[in-house]
Design a protein around this motif. Structure first.
Motif, PDB file in Angstrom:
ATOM      1  N   LEU A  57       1.003  -1.587   0.237  1.00 45.77           N
ATOM      2  CA  LEU A  57       0.118  -0.164   0.019  1.00 45.77           C
ATOM      3  C   LEU A  57       1.094   1.184   0.337  1.00 45.77           C
ATOM      4  CD1 LEU A  57      -2.855  -0.853   2.539  1.00 45.77           C
ATOM      5  CD2 LEU A  57      -2.553  -1.303   0.851  1.00 45.77           C
ATOM      6  N   LEU A  58       1.455   1.985  -1.103  1.00 44.09           N
ATOM      7  CA  LEU A  58       2.029   3.269  -1.217  1.00 44.09           C
ATOM      8  C   LEU A  58       1.417   4.368  -1.316  1.00 44.09           C
ATOM      9  CD1 LEU A  58       4.480   1.644  -4.417  1.00 44.09           C
ATOM     10  CD2 LEU A  58       4.790   1.463  -1.101  1.00 44.09           C
ATOM     11  N   ASP A  59       1.811   5.348  -0.366  1.00 37.53           N
ATOM     12  CA  ASP A  59       1.218   6.133  -0.872  1.00 37.53           C
ATOM     13  C   ASP A  59       2.082   7.343  -2.010  1.00 37.53           C
ATOM     14  OD1 ASP A  59       0.811   9.526  -0.940  1.00 37.53           O
ATOM     15  OD2 ASP A  59       2.037   9.667   1.073  1.00 37.53           O
ATOM     16  N   VAL A  60       1.733   7.943  -2.850  1.00 36.17           N
ATOM     17  CA  VAL A  60       2.709   8.916  -4.316  1.00 36.17           C
ATOM     18  C   VAL A  60       3.218   9.465  -3.332  1.00 36.17           C
ATOM     19  CG1 VAL A  60       2.219   9.516  -6.140  1.00 36.17           C
ATOM     20  CG2 VAL A  60       0.559   7.969  -6.498  1.00 36.17           C
ATOM     21  N   MET A  61       2.698  10.448  -2.705  1.00 35.85           N
ATOM     22  CA  MET A  61       3.706  11.842  -2.524  1.00 35.85           C
ATOM     23  C   MET A  61       4.223  11.449  -1.069  1.00 35.85           C
ATOM     24  SD  MET A  61       3.307  13.496  -5.041  1.00 35.85           S
ATOM     25  CE  MET A  61       4.085  14.605  -5.536  1.00 35.85           C
ATOM     26  N   MET A  62       5.515  10.317  -0.867  1.00 32.26           N
ATOM     27  CA  MET A  62       6.835  10.648  -0.115  1.00 32.26           C
ATOM     28  C   MET A  62       8.309  10.949  -0.386  1.00 32.26           C
ATOM     29  SD  MET A  62       5.730   6.345   0.464  1.00 32.26           S
ATOM     30  CE  MET A  62       6.128   6.185  -1.229  1.00 32.26           C
ATOM     31  N   PRO A  63       8.474  11.498   0.943  1.00 29.62           N
ATOM     32  CA  PRO A  63       9.764  11.422   0.626  1.00 29.62           C
ATOM     33  C   PRO A  63      11.234  10.866   0.178  1.00 29.62           C
ATOM     34  CG  PRO A  63       9.931  11.896   2.501  1.00 29.62           C
ATOM     35  CD  PRO A  63       8.024  11.122   2.069  1.00 29.62           C
ATOM     36  N   GLY A  64      12.175  10.172  -0.738  1.00 26.37           N
ATOM     37  CA  GLY A  64      12.796   9.824  -1.405  1.00 26.37           C
ATOM     38  C   GLY A  64      12.439   9.480  -2.588  1.00 26.37           C
ATOM     39  N   LYS A  65      11.979   8.233  -2.783  1.00 26.97           N
ATOM     40  CA  LYS A  65      11.064   7.464  -3.812  1.00 26.97           C
ATOM     41  C   LYS A  65       9.566   7.660  -3.314  1.00 26.97           C
ATOM     42  CE  LYS A  65      14.808   3.931  -5.147  1.00 26.97           C
ATOM     43  NZ  LYS A  65      14.810   4.759  -5.774  1.00 26.97           N
ATOM     44  N   THR A  66       8.672   7.957  -4.623  1.00 28.57           N
ATOM     45  CA  THR A  66       7.623   8.272  -4.415  1.00 28.57           C
ATOM     46  C   THR A  66       7.181   7.694  -4.933  1.00 28.57           C
ATOM     47  OG1 THR A  66       7.815   8.306  -7.143  1.00 28.57           O
ATOM     48  CG2 THR A  66       7.682  10.961  -5.758  1.00 28.57           C
ATOM     49  N   GLY A  67       5.612   6.414  -4.959  1.00 34.38           N
ATOM     50  CA  GLY A  67       4.774   5.547  -4.717  1.00 34.38           C
ATOM     51  C   GLY A  67       5.778   5.197  -5.818  1.00 34.38           C
ATOM     52  N   PHE A  68       5.293   5.492  -7.354  1.00 31.66           N
ATOM     53  CA  PHE A  68       5.151   5.570  -8.237  1.00 31.66           C
ATOM     54  C   PHE A  68       6.862   5.216  -8.578  1.00 31.66           C
ATOM     55  CE2 PHE A  68       2.239   9.701  -9.823  1.00 31.66           C
ATOM     56  CZ  PHE A  68       1.190   8.725  -9.841  1.00 31.66           C
ATOM     57  N   GLU A  69       8.030   5.397  -8.254  1.00 36.23           N
ATOM     58  CA  GLU A  69       9.194   4.984  -8.304  1.00 36.23           C
ATOM     59  C   GLU A  69       9.078   3.567  -7.742  1.00 36.23           C
ATOM     60  OE1 GLU A  69      11.561   9.365  -8.739  1.00 36.23           O
ATOM     61  OE2 GLU A  69      10.998   8.477  -6.175  1.00 36.23           O
ATOM     62  N   VAL A  70       8.478   3.619  -6.695  1.00 34.06           N
ATOM     63  CA  VAL A  70       8.837   2.015  -6.066  1.00 34.06           C
ATOM     64  C   VAL A  70       7.815   1.588  -6.307  1.00 34.06           C
ATOM     65  CG1 VAL A  70       8.119   1.184  -4.027  1.00 34.06           C
ATOM     66  CG2 VAL A  70       9.283   2.900  -3.302  1.00 34.06           C
ATOM     67  N   LEU A  78      -1.645   2.144  -4.905  1.00 32.78           N
ATOM     68  CA  LEU A  78      -1.334   3.279  -4.511  1.00 32.78           C
ATOM     69  C   LEU A  78      -2.170   3.968  -3.867  1.00 32.78           C
ATOM     70  CD1 LEU A  78       0.556   4.120  -8.548  1.00 32.78           C
ATOM     71  CD2 LEU A  78       1.425   3.544  -5.922  1.00 32.78           C
ATOM     72  N   LEU A  79      -1.769   4.702  -3.226  1.00 29.45           N
ATOM     73  CA  LEU A  79      -3.025   5.353  -2.782  1.00 29.45           C
ATOM     74  C   LEU A  79      -2.768   6.811  -2.076  1.00 29.45           C
ATOM     75  CD1 LEU A  79      -3.450   3.668   0.869  1.00 29.45           C
ATOM     76  CD2 LEU A  79      -4.445   3.755  -1.077  1.00 29.45           C
ATOM     77  N   THR A  80      -3.551   8.094  -2.891  1.00 28.27           N
ATOM     78  CA  THR A  80      -3.887   9.083  -2.701  1.00 28.27           C
ATOM     79  C   THR A  80      -4.008  10.784  -3.048  1.00 28.27           C
ATOM     80  OG1 THR A  80      -2.869  10.803  -4.311  1.00 28.27           O
ATOM     81  CG2 THR A  80      -2.940   8.551  -5.350  1.00 28.27           C
ATOM     82  N   ALA A  81      -4.169  11.058  -2.750  1.00 22.34           N
ATOM     83  CA  ALA A  81      -5.082  12.206  -2.880  1.00 22.34           C
ATOM     84  C   ALA A  81      -4.686  13.098  -4.290  1.00 22.34           C
ATOM     85  CB  ALA A  81      -4.175  13.405  -1.945  1.00 22.34           C
ATOM     86  N   LYS A  82      -3.497  12.724  -4.868  1.00 22.17           N
ATOM     87  CA  LYS A  82      -3.933  13.130  -6.679  1.00 22.17           C
ATOM     88  C   LYS A  82      -5.038  12.114  -7.572  1.00 22.17           C
ATOM     89  CE  LYS A  82       0.290  14.468  -7.865  1.00 22.17           C
ATOM     90  NZ  LYS A  82       1.412  14.356  -8.362  1.00 22.17           N
ATOM     91  N   GLY A  83      -5.752  12.907  -7.481  1.00 17.28           N
ATOM     92  CA  GLY A  83      -6.850  11.725  -7.931  1.00 17.28           C
ATOM     93  C   GLY A  83      -7.270  12.175  -9.536  1.00 17.28           C
ATOM     94  N   ALA A  90       0.827  -0.418 -10.895  1.00 16.47           N
ATOM     95  CA  ALA A  90       0.178   0.277  -9.789  1.00 16.47           C
ATOM     96  C   ALA A  90      -1.290  -1.899 -10.267  1.00 16.47           C
ATOM     97  CB  ALA A  90      -0.163   0.719  -9.247  1.00 16.47           C
ATOM     98  N   ASP A  91      -1.357  -2.010  -9.280  1.00 14.88           N
ATOM     99  CA  ASP A  91      -2.520  -3.610  -9.304  1.00 14.88           C
ATOM    100  C   ASP A  91      -4.161  -2.564  -9.584  1.00 14.88           C
ATOM    101  OD1 ASP A  91      -1.486  -5.796 -10.300  1.00 14.88           O
ATOM    102  OD2 ASP A  91      -0.436  -5.525  -8.488  1.00 14.88           O
ATOM    103  N   GLY A  92      -3.694  -1.173  -8.592  1.00 12.94           N
ATOM    104  CA  GLY A  92      -5.108  -0.500  -8.602  1.00 12.94           C
ATOM    105  C   GLY A  92      -4.769   1.088  -7.787  1.00 12.94           C
ATOM    106  N   TYR A  93      -5.648   1.808  -7.409  1.00  9.51           N
ATOM    107  CA  TYR A  93      -5.205   3.282  -7.046  1.00  9.51           C
ATOM    108  C   TYR A  93      -6.885   4.270  -6.494  1.00  9.51           C
ATOM    109  CZ  TYR A  93      -3.491   7.623  -8.124  1.00  9.51           C
ATOM    110  OH  TYR A  93      -3.379   9.073  -8.239  1.00  9.51           O
TER     111      TYR A  93
END
Length: 123
Positions: A52-65, A82-87, A100-103
């Motif tokens: 379960l990955l937040d998209v906006m994180m320090p270091g690598k983003t959820g997209f990069e992970v 992916l879990l995000t406020a960016k919809g 990602a399998d889902g968003y």
């Protein structure tokens, strides 16, 4: 019920705590990461069934992970949500484009998230 290992990566402590509680209540073993680099390191060590990955994180983003996991042969079996406020549609397309399998867009209901996790882990 089968117990799965779920890795939750989010830089927001309140979200980590609530998602950890939810996933444990669902019967899963939970690993926590506070940024993308930690998430990738934990994935490589423990090979959880679901990220379960937040998209906006320090270091690598959820997209990069997500991209890094998918680039590894062992990552094919890992489910990624992916879990995000960016919809926006472009954000969703980018997330699905990196494998990602889902968003899910925040805020989401815990019931909705639990249902998605169950769905991903049986597929």
């Amino acid at each position: 019920m089968t117990t799965h290992t779920v890795l939750i990566a989010d830089d927001e402590p309140n979200i980590l705590v609530s998602l950890e509680f939810l996933m444990q209540r669902e019967g899963h073993h939970v690993l926590l990461a506070r940024d993308g680099d930690e998430a990738l390191a934990l994935w490589r060590t423990h090979r959880p069934a679901l990220l379960l990955l937040d998209v906006m994180m320090p270091g690598k983003t959820g997209f990069e992970v997500c991209q890094a996991v998918r680039a590894d042969d062992a990552g094919a079996q890992t489910k990624i949500l992916l879990l995000t406020a960016k919809g926006r549609d472009t954000d969703v397309a980018q997330g699905l484009g990196v494998g990602a399998d889902g968003y899910m867009t925040k805020p989401f209901s815990t019931q909705e998230l639990a249902a998605r996790v169950r769905e991903l882990l049986v597929s």
